[in-house]
Design a protein around this motif. Sequence first.
Motif, PDB file in Angstrom:
ATOM      1  N   ASP A 106      42.457 -12.687  15.889  1.00 50.97           N
ATOM      2  CA  ASP A 106      42.485 -11.503  16.458  1.00 50.97           C
ATOM      3  C   ASP A 106      41.396 -10.803  16.899  1.00 50.97           C
ATOM      4  OD1 ASP A 106      45.092 -11.697  15.444  1.00 50.97           O
ATOM      5  OD2 ASP A 106      45.087 -10.017  13.858  1.00 50.97           O
ATOM      6  N   ASP A 107      40.229 -11.043  16.270  1.00 50.54           N
ATOM      7  CA  ASP A 107      38.935 -10.402  16.993  1.00 50.54           C
ATOM      8  C   ASP A 107      38.607 -10.944  18.355  1.00 50.54           C
ATOM      9  OD1 ASP A 107      38.583 -13.036  15.943  1.00 50.54           O
ATOM     10  OD2 ASP A 107      37.082 -12.287  14.362  1.00 50.54           O
ATOM     11  N   LEU A 108      38.744 -12.301  18.486  1.00 52.76           N
ATOM     12  CA  LEU A 108      38.564 -12.834  19.767  1.00 52.76           C
ATOM     13  C   LEU A 108      39.728 -12.464  20.878  1.00 52.76           C
ATOM     14  CD1 LEU A 108      37.573 -16.416  18.656  1.00 52.76           C
ATOM     15  CD2 LEU A 108      36.055 -14.789  19.679  1.00 52.76           C
ATOM     16  N   ASP A 109      40.778 -12.383  20.307  1.00 53.33           N
ATOM     17  CA  ASP A 109      41.834 -11.595  21.277  1.00 53.33           C
ATOM     18  C   ASP A 109      41.494 -10.270  21.740  1.00 53.33           C
ATOM     19  OD1 ASP A 109      43.332 -14.129  21.233  1.00 53.33           O
ATOM     20  OD2 ASP A 109      44.661 -13.167  19.517  1.00 53.33           O
ATOM     21  N   GLU A 110      41.094  -9.427  20.923  1.00 49.41           N
ATOM     22  CA  GLU A 110      40.856  -7.980  21.183  1.00 49.41           C
ATOM     23  C   GLU A 110      39.469  -7.933  22.051  1.00 49.41           C
ATOM     24  OE1 GLU A 110      42.579  -5.277  20.602  1.00 49.41           O
ATOM     25  OE2 GLU A 110      44.106  -6.414  19.673  1.00 49.41           O
ATOM     26  N   ASP A 111      38.909  -8.599  21.646  1.00 48.89           N
ATOM     27  CA  ASP A 111      37.452  -8.980  22.486  1.00 48.89           C
ATOM     28  C   ASP A 111      37.799  -8.965  23.876  1.00 48.89           C
ATOM     29  OD1 ASP A 111      34.424  -9.054  22.882  1.00 48.89           O
ATOM     30  OD2 ASP A 111      35.052 -11.089  23.258  1.00 48.89           O
ATOM     31  N   LYS A 112      38.652  -9.949  24.291  1.00 46.96           N
ATOM     32  CA  LYS A 112      38.902 -10.602  25.768  1.00 46.96           C
ATOM     33  C   LYS A 112      39.447  -9.339  26.439  1.00 46.96           C
ATOM     34  CE  LYS A 112      40.344 -15.323  24.825  1.00 46.96           C
ATOM     35  NZ  LYS A 112      41.545 -16.449  24.637  1.00 46.96           N
ATOM     36  N   LYS A 113      40.025  -8.103  25.649  1.00 48.84           N
ATOM     37  CA  LYS A 113      40.738  -7.094  26.551  1.00 48.84           C
ATOM     38  C   LYS A 113      39.381  -6.119  27.114  1.00 48.84           C
ATOM     39  CE  LYS A 113      44.718  -7.065  23.624  1.00 48.84           C
ATOM     40  NZ  LYS A 113      45.614  -6.472  22.622  1.00 48.84           N
ATOM     41  N   LEU A 114      38.243  -6.367  26.446  1.00 46.15           N
ATOM     42  CA  LEU A 114      37.028  -5.369  26.677  1.00 46.15           C
ATOM     43  C   LEU A 114      36.352  -5.472  27.776  1.00 46.15           C
ATOM     44  CD1 LEU A 114      36.160  -4.851  22.853  1.00 46.15           C
ATOM     45  CD2 LEU A 114      37.706  -3.368  24.025  1.00 46.15           C
ATOM     46  N   ASP A 115      36.000  -4.674  28.558  1.00 45.26           N
ATOM     47  CA  ASP A 115      35.451  -4.728  29.844  1.00 45.26           C
ATOM     48  C   ASP A 115      34.959  -3.493  30.573  1.00 45.26           C
ATOM     49  OD1 ASP A 115      34.200  -5.927  32.051  1.00 45.26           O
ATOM     50  OD2 ASP A 115      36.005  -5.851  33.278  1.00 45.26           O
ATOM     51  N   PRO A 116      33.524  -3.539  30.362  1.00 41.37           N
ATOM     52  CA  PRO A 116      32.498  -4.189  30.164  1.00 41.37           C
ATOM     53  C   PRO A 116      32.426  -4.749  28.502  1.00 41.37           C
ATOM     54  CG  PRO A 116      31.472  -2.186  30.409  1.00 41.37           C
ATOM     55  CD  PRO A 116      32.919  -2.118  30.567  1.00 41.37           C
ATOM     56  N   LYS A 117      31.820  -5.617  28.165  1.00 38.97           N
ATOM     57  CA  LYS A 117      31.688  -6.158  26.727  1.00 38.97           C
ATOM     58  C   LYS A 117      30.424  -4.958  26.120  1.00 38.97           C
ATOM     59  CE  LYS A 117      34.190  -9.865  27.373  1.00 38.97           C
ATOM     60  NZ  LYS A 117      35.643  -9.558  26.647  1.00 38.97           N
ATOM     61  N   PRO A 118      31.009  -4.657  24.930  1.00 37.16           N
ATOM     62  CA  PRO A 118      30.089  -3.729  24.129  1.00 37.16           C
ATOM     63  C   PRO A 118      29.162  -4.765  23.396  1.00 37.16           C
ATOM     64  CG  PRO A 118      32.531  -3.562  23.383  1.00 37.16           C
ATOM     65  CD  PRO A 118      32.340  -4.533  24.172  1.00 37.16           C
ATOM     66  N   HIS A 119      27.798  -4.247  23.043  1.00 45.25           N
ATOM     67  CA  HIS A 119      27.099  -4.904  22.370  1.00 45.25           C
ATOM     68  C   HIS A 119      27.432  -5.634  21.145  1.00 45.25           C
ATOM     69  CE1 HIS A 119      22.657  -6.085  22.306  1.00 45.25           C
ATOM     70  NE2 HIS A 119      22.600  -5.548  21.009  1.00 45.25           N
ATOM     71  N   ILE A 120      28.399  -4.904  20.279  1.00 46.09           N
ATOM     72  CA  ILE A 120      28.965  -5.806  19.281  1.00 46.09           C
ATOM     73  C   ILE A 120      30.317  -5.141  19.037  1.00 46.09           C
ATOM     74  CG2 ILE A 120      28.891  -5.543  16.359  1.00 46.09           C
ATOM     75  CD1 ILE A 120      25.986  -5.241  16.390  1.00 46.09           C
ATOM     76  N   VAL A 121      31.217  -6.129  18.680  1.00 47.78           N
ATOM     77  CA  VAL A 121      32.685  -5.863  18.372  1.00 47.78           C
ATOM     78  C   VAL A 121      32.661  -6.444  17.014  1.00 47.78           C
ATOM     79  CG1 VAL A 121      35.103  -6.908  19.157  1.00 47.78           C
ATOM     80  CG2 VAL A 121      33.384  -6.431  20.963  1.00 47.78           C
ATOM     81  N   ILE A 122      33.400  -5.556  16.507  1.00 49.36           N
ATOM     82  CA  ILE A 122      33.599  -5.592  14.878  1.00 49.36           C
ATOM     83  C   ILE A 122      35.177  -5.908  14.873  1.00 49.36           C
ATOM     84  CG2 ILE A 122      33.557  -4.878  12.448  1.00 49.36           C
ATOM     85  CD1 ILE A 122      31.289  -3.156  13.550  1.00 49.36           C
TER      86      ILE A 122
END
Length: 251
Positions: A106-122
Motif C-alpha cells: 500500500d505504501d509503495l502504491d500510494e507513493d506512485k501517485k505523488l508528484d512531485p515526490k515528498p522528502h518522506i512518505v509515511i
Amino acid sequence: MTFDQAGQPDLSVVIPVYNGERILAATMARLTGYLTSGTSEIIIVENGSTDKTLEVARQHAVDTPNVTFHVLQSQKGMGNALRTGIEASSGRRVLLTADDLPFGTDDLDEDKKLDPKPHIVIGSKAHKDSNIQRSPLRGLTTFGFKTLRQIILASRVGDSQGTLIVDGDWLRSMVERFDDPGFLFSTQVVYAAEKQGYSIVEVPVTLAPDDDPGETTIRTADVVKMFKGLLAMRRRRREFAAAPSTGTHAS
C-alpha cells in the motif's frame, strides 16, 4: 549483480529481520514480484536471530533483472539493523519496512501517485483513510506515544512508526545522527526531517490480514524508556535541525 554509480537504483528496500524464518521467504518473493520495473535493491539485515533467518535470507536472495539482493547482519535491535541497511544502500529513495510487510505494498502504491515526490512518505496508521484493526490497549499506546511526541517534540506527524520512504541521499548523509538502537530510530528520522523543514506526507494503508494485532503488554519500564528517549531527542534538536554537510536541501 551490482549497480554502479551511473546505474543508481531507483529504490532501496531495507528490511530488519529478527527470528523471521517463517515469513521472510514470502516477503522476499512478494517484493520481487512487485518490483518489476526500474531498478531496486532489497537489503535484508538479520539482527541477532536464534532461528534460521540468515539461512533463509541467503537461500532466497536470488537477483532478477530488476532487483538485486544484499544479506547483511547487525547487532540486535531494529534501529541497529535499519542503520546498517541504510549505510549499505545506494537507492535514490529508501523504503524502511518490516519483515512481514504489515501494509503489503500500500505504501509503495500510494507513493506512485505523488508528484512531485515528498522528502518522506509515511505509511501511516494515523491517516483518516487507513484501515487498521487494533486492540484497545494497542490503540491507547499509539495515542499515548503520539501525544508525547506532540508535547515533547512539537511534532505534527500523526504516525512516526509507520513505514518510511525517504530521500536516499539525505538519509545516508544523516544516518550517523540516528543512533537509537530500537524502535525510536524512525522517530529520529521523521523528527530531523521536520526540524529541517522538509515535506512529509502520510498516506493511507491497510493492515495486512495476517498481521495479528493481538494484545500488547506495556511495562512501566517501557513507558519510562520512551519518555526518556523523546526527551533526549528534544535536547538534540539543534543537531537534528542542522542540515547535513552534503545532500539535498529543503525547498
